[in-house]
Design a protein around this motif. Structure first.
Motif, PDB file in Angstrom:
ATOM      1  N   GLU A 210       3.556 -80.392  56.012  1.00 55.31           N
ATOM      2  CA  GLU A 210       4.488 -81.317  55.365  1.00 55.31           C
ATOM      3  C   GLU A 210       3.953 -81.735  54.002  1.00 55.31           C
ATOM      4  OE1 GLU A 210       4.982 -84.505  58.081  1.00 55.31           O
ATOM      5  OE2 GLU A 210       6.217 -83.340  59.509  1.00 55.31           O
TER       6      GLU A 210
ATOM      7  N   ASP B  85       4.623 -79.047  51.579  1.00 52.80           N
ATOM      8  CA  ASP B  85       6.018 -79.042  51.110  1.00 52.80           C
ATOM      9  C   ASP B  85       6.181 -79.957  49.911  1.00 52.80           C
ATOM     10  OD1 ASP B  85       7.138 -77.192  52.873  1.00 52.80           O
ATOM     11  OD2 ASP B  85       7.403 -78.674  54.456  1.00 52.80           O
TER      12      ASP B  85
ATOM     13  N   SER C 173       8.091 -72.447  61.695  1.00 52.84           N
ATOM     14  CA  SER C 173       9.069 -73.130  60.851  1.00 52.84           C
ATOM     15  C   SER C 173       9.261 -72.288  59.584  1.00 52.84           C
ATOM     16  CB  SER C 173       8.602 -74.538  60.513  1.00 52.84           C
ATOM     17  OG  SER C 173       7.314 -74.501  59.900  1.00 52.84           O
ATOM     18  N   ALA C 174      10.116 -72.792  58.675  1.00 51.24           N
ATOM     19  CA  ALA C 174      10.476 -72.050  57.467  1.00 51.24           C
ATOM     20  C   ALA C 174       9.313 -72.011  56.475  1.00 51.24           C
ATOM     21  CB  ALA C 174      11.705 -72.685  56.817  1.00 51.24           C
TER      22      ALA C 174
ATOM     23  N   SER D  77      11.186 -74.306  51.447  1.00 47.14           N
ATOM     24  CA  SER D  77      12.463 -73.680  51.766  1.00 47.14           C
ATOM     25  C   SER D  77      13.509 -74.749  52.084  1.00 47.14           C
ATOM     26  CB  SER D  77      12.295 -72.745  52.970  1.00 47.14           C
ATOM     27  OG  SER D  77      13.544 -72.232  53.365  1.00 47.14           O
ATOM     28  N   LYS D  78      14.755 -74.496  51.670  1.00 48.43           N
ATOM     29  CA  LYS D  78      15.871 -75.389  51.986  1.00 48.43           C
ATOM     30  C   LYS D  78      16.719 -74.849  53.119  1.00 48.43           C
ATOM     31  CE  LYS D  78      14.707 -78.015  48.546  1.00 48.43           C
ATOM     32  NZ  LYS D  78      14.072 -79.327  48.800  1.00 48.43           N
TER      33      LYS D  78
ATOM     34  N   THR E 126      13.195 -76.485  58.932  1.00 48.75           N
ATOM     35  CA  THR E 126      12.172 -77.065  58.048  1.00 48.75           C
ATOM     36  C   THR E 126      11.327 -78.113  58.744  1.00 48.75           C
ATOM     37  OG1 THR E 126      13.782 -78.696  57.243  1.00 48.75           O
ATOM     38  CG2 THR E 126      13.574 -76.614  56.012  1.00 48.75           C
TER      39      THR E 126
ATOM     40  N   ARG F  62       8.351 -79.350  60.715  1.00 48.19           N
ATOM     41  CA  ARG F  62       7.011 -78.800  60.875  1.00 48.19           C
ATOM     42  C   ARG F  62       6.462 -79.209  62.236  1.00 48.19           C
ATOM     43  NH1 ARG F  62       7.768 -75.012  57.271  1.00 48.19           N
ATOM     44  NH2 ARG F  62       8.217 -75.841  55.183  1.00 48.19           N
TER      45      ARG F  62
END
Length: 832
Positions: A562, A565, A618-619, A623-624, A628, A630
């Motif tokens: 996270e 991200d 997860s992605a 990524s959108k 997403t 985690r």
């Protein structure tokens, strides 16, 4: 006058005199003979006597008719004439040669009638003899004319066939072969040879012959005084009809004509037009053919000979144009294919070797490539001996000094072309060639060779620059990867491998890292940044630094992703990067992991098949789309487990499904369950990835905990001994074995494995050796087992220094031959 007043026709038809019957008989326009049934002449007229020169007294009552005939006529008289006359009572127009008084012969036609008496008995034979001399002469003339017509027709047919062969022959060699075969069927020649003019070398070259052992069948200068050279210079037909004529005009032919018994030689120029119209006519060669004995050619034969020369010359001219066009096409194809094949190889030395392999034997029978820039060295074709080294060195010096090709001069003992290889204003080296013998010669291919040198020089320079840039890129890549991995802790072992894309100069985005978060918590990570180049490498370094900064005891894998991200929101090139991150509790033996769009880790437990860790996914970062959220997953790690993290380049292939890649990796990883840790990841990469793979490959393997017993299987290869020794050393250290016990065990185990390879698998390089080591509080025991066939007893085969070292290093050494050969070695952990 008749009663009607007209003329009396009967009176007008009466002759004014009466013929004397005796005179008519004696001077008739044919000969008369009367013979008895046995052939004795009893009456003969004066006409026959005048033709033959006999007197009446010589014939009448003294000679038979058959006695006047030639030998062949007498045989024919007995076998045909007499039997036919007896059966038919007459014969008509039988041809006989009558032998005259002067022994000359008279060609005659004979008609005979057999007269019989009242009782049908033969009484006399009346024979009429006609002079057939003129008729026989006429018949001979007709026969001669017929033979001449047949010979002319045969020559025309042969010439038509030759013209058809010439039209179908595309190359100069095939035309020459068709021409040299023409004189024998067309003119009944005994042998023939063909010579062609080589304008560039100023030679007349002997090309083909039906009898190479006769005559001066070899090359000659165009200025030679020999007959072939003089005919080629003049361009006109010569027929040497005798040795005397040859001695007068062409002395070089005398010996060959005398030895071969061929007294007539025809020297025919092969021209592109009629020989009597010299304007625009070119002589391309000479066809020489000979006859046994003296042979006079008729005017018709001479016309056919000249026509053959014109047809052959035109066919040669057309074939040379075809050969030149074909050779230009072949050379263009050779240059294009050489350029393409050199481009397929990116390294300097492989390109240099490929160049030599292309040149020999297609255009040269020997080649030498000397490189002065990049990687020095000499490459040469070993199929032919090189020319003199000192002369070649001097020629190379001239070529490189002036930066121009050096072509062989007339009389050059080397016969080599030296081409300087230049690119961007610098000389890289020289390419020396000894060309394959060809009609065109080296000078005619000057433009081709210069083009070859230019292309080769540029290709080698590009390869040199590629290697230079590749080395820079690899140095940058290594500097951006993780530093030295953690080691020295007996609770885990790490092994990593990075393999860059085979054809890419740019740095990639694959990376790995491993570090201790605390003394009891190990972090391992493998990632892949989208794209290539400096930007991707920069993002890779930033992500690696961010992970180290975010990792901590209370964070955990999910929260760390996270945080990443949020980090990639500020680092645009980090978007869609994938990461597999795991933390290992070294005390509890527990793994916590997460995968952000990355390949799942592969876990190999001590017992059972390997499995992919497919949870906690997860992605990709930033990524959108997709999931997403985690998440992380916990897995128990028994002692002896191995965990493999890798990037997609290891298993993704365009020509197979991804599931197949996972299956192959799982199988190969399981097969190496007992392999030493050192070299494990490199071996997997070598097995699964080709050298020209277009994607980077990154692997990181972690071995957790210290195994209670070490079990390894090795191939019968001495290179594996070092890997086993490193693995065994780490295992012994993990169990706290002191050096004074550890080192002798390592030595004895290495010697036992070496003996198994040398003696058990001397004829089987694919054999396997099993090593099992156990540790107790008192001692270390090692078992080395092979399933090979030893010659003789173990003590006899292994009584060398290896067995002596084993006995000196270990307290106990035993051999078990129940299933293969097992060496059991035991060493006390306390002082000996």
């Amino acid at each position: 006058m008749s009663d009607s007043g007209g003329p009396d026709v009967t009176q007008e038809l009466r002759l004014p005199w009466d013929d004397d019957p005796d005179d008519l008989y004696e001077h008739a326009p044919c000969g008369y003979l009367t013979t008895l049934p046995d052939g004795t002449i009893v009456k003969v007229n004066q006409t026959f006597l005048a033709w033959t020169g006999y007197t009446r007294a010589e014939l009448v009552g003294h000679r038979r008719f058959r006695d006047l005939l030639s030998s062949g006529g007498q045989i024919f008289h007995e076998t045909h004439y007499a039997p036919l006359l007896r059966m038919q009572d007459e014969v008509r127009e039988l041809a006989f040669d009558v032998v005259c008084a002067d022994r000359s012969t008279l060609a005659t036609l004979v008609n005979s009638v057999l007269a019989r008496g009242p009782a049908n008995e033969p009484r006399a034979i009346r024979t009429t003899v006609f002079n057939a001399t003129d008729r026989r002469k006429y018949e001979k003339e007709l026969l001669y004319a017929r033979k001449q017509a047949e010979a002319a027709e045969r020559r025309v047919k042969v010439l038509q066939g030759i013209v058809a062969d010439l039209a179908a022959a595309p190359t100069e060699a095939e035309v020459a072969e068709a021409v040299v075969r023409a004189p024998e069927p067309a003119f009944d020649a005994a042998s023939s040879s063909i010579y062609l003019i080589d304008e560039e070398r100023d030679l007349i070259v002997a090309v083909a012959s039906t009898d190479p052992t006769t005559g001066n069948w070899d090359d000659m200068p165009r200025s030679s005084k020999r007959a072939v050279a003089r005919v080629a210079e003049r361009g006109d037909l010569h027929v040497v009809g005798s040795i005397g004529e040859a001695r007068q005009h062409f002395p070089d032919l005398v010996d060959s004509m005398r030895k071969s018994g061929r007294n007539t030689v025809v020297l025919l120029p092969l021209t592109t037009g009629p020989t009597d119209e010299q304007a625009g006519t070119e002589t391309l060669g000479v066809l020489a053919f000979s006859f046994t004995g003296e042979r006079k050619l008729s005017d018709g034969e001479l016309r056919v000979v000249r026509l053959l020369g014109q047809q052959a010359g035109q066919a040669l001219d057309r074939a040379r144009l075809y050969d030149d066009a074909r050779l230009r096409e072949e050379r263009a194809t050779f240059l294009a294919e050489t350029t393409r094949e050199l481009d397929e190889l990116h390294r300097l030395m492989p390109r240099a070797r490929r160049l030599v392999d292309r040149v020999v034997p297609q255009i040269a029978d020997w080649a030498q490539l000397r490189l002065a820039v990049g990687t020095p060295g000499i490459l040469e074709d070993a199929g032919a001996p090189p020319p003199a080294a000192d002369l070649l060195a001097e020629t190379e010096q001239r070529a490189t000094g002036a930066c121009v090709p050096v072509f062989p001069a007339p009389g050059d003992p080397l016969g080599c072309v030296v081409l300087p290889l230049t690119a961007r204003g610098r000389v890289l080296g020289t390419l020396s060639l000894r060309m394959v013998p060809d009609r065109r010669g080296v000078e005619a291919e000057r433009a081709f060779l210069i083009d070859l040198a230019d292309r080769a020089g540029l290709a080698l320079e590009n390869a040199r620059l590629y290697e230079q840039e590749r080395q820079i890129a690899r140095t940058l890549q290594r500097s951006l990867l993780a530093g030295e991995l953690p080691h020295g802790d007996p609770r885990f072992a790490l092994e990593a491998h990075y393999q860059a894309a085979g054809r890419d100069l740019e740095v990639g985005g694959d990376w790995f890292d491993a570090f201790l978060i605390t003394k009891d918590r190990l972090a391992v990570v493998v990632g892949d940044v989208v794209g290539r180049g400096i930007e991707a490498a920069t993002s890779m370094g930033q992500l690696r630094s961010a992970i180290r900064a975010l990792a901590g005891e209370p964070v955990g894998p999910a929260k760390l992703i996270e945080g990443l991200d949020r980090f990639v929101e500020r680092v645009h090139n980090g978007h869609m990067a994938t990461v597999a991150y795991a933390e290992i509790d070294l005390v509890a033996g527990e793994l916590t992991y997460t995968c952000a769009g990355h390949m799942p880790p592969l876990l190999q437990p001590p017992v059972g098949p390997p499995e992919f860790l497919l949870r906690g996914r997860s992605a990709p970062l930033g990524s959108k789309a997709g999931d997403t959220r985690r998440t992380e997953q916990r897995v128990r790690l028994p002692a002896g487990s191995r965990l493999l993290l890798f990037t997609d380049g290891l298993i993704e292939r365009r020509n197979r499904p991804l599931d197949k890649g996972f299956e192959v990796l799982s199988r190969e990883f399981a097969r190496r369950r007992d392999a030493p840790m050192q070299g494990l990841t490199g071996g997997l990469a070598d097995m699964l990835v080709s050298r020209d793979h277009t994607d980077d490959v990154c692997l990181l393997c972690v071995s957790l905990g210290t195994e209670e017993r070490l079990e390894r299987s090795l191939g019968a290869d001495r290179a594996h001994i070092a890997l086993l020794r490193a693995d065994l050393r780490a295992w012994l250290v993990g169990h706290g074995v002191e050096p004074d016990c550890r080192d002798p065990v390592l030595l004895a185990c290495s010697e036992a494995v070496a003996n198994a390879i040398e003696h058990g698998y001397r004829d089987n390089p694919f054999g396997t050796i099993d090593v099992v080591a156990t540790v107790t509080t008192d001692a270390v025991e090692v078992r080395v087992t092979d399933h090979g066939v030893w010659r003789g007893a173990v003590a006899d085969v292994a009584r060398g220094r290896g067995l002596q070292l084993i006995r000196e290093s270990m307290d106990q050494v035993m051999f078990d031959r129940s299933d293969g050969t097992t060496v059991i070695m035991r060493r006390s952990r306390e002082g000996r």
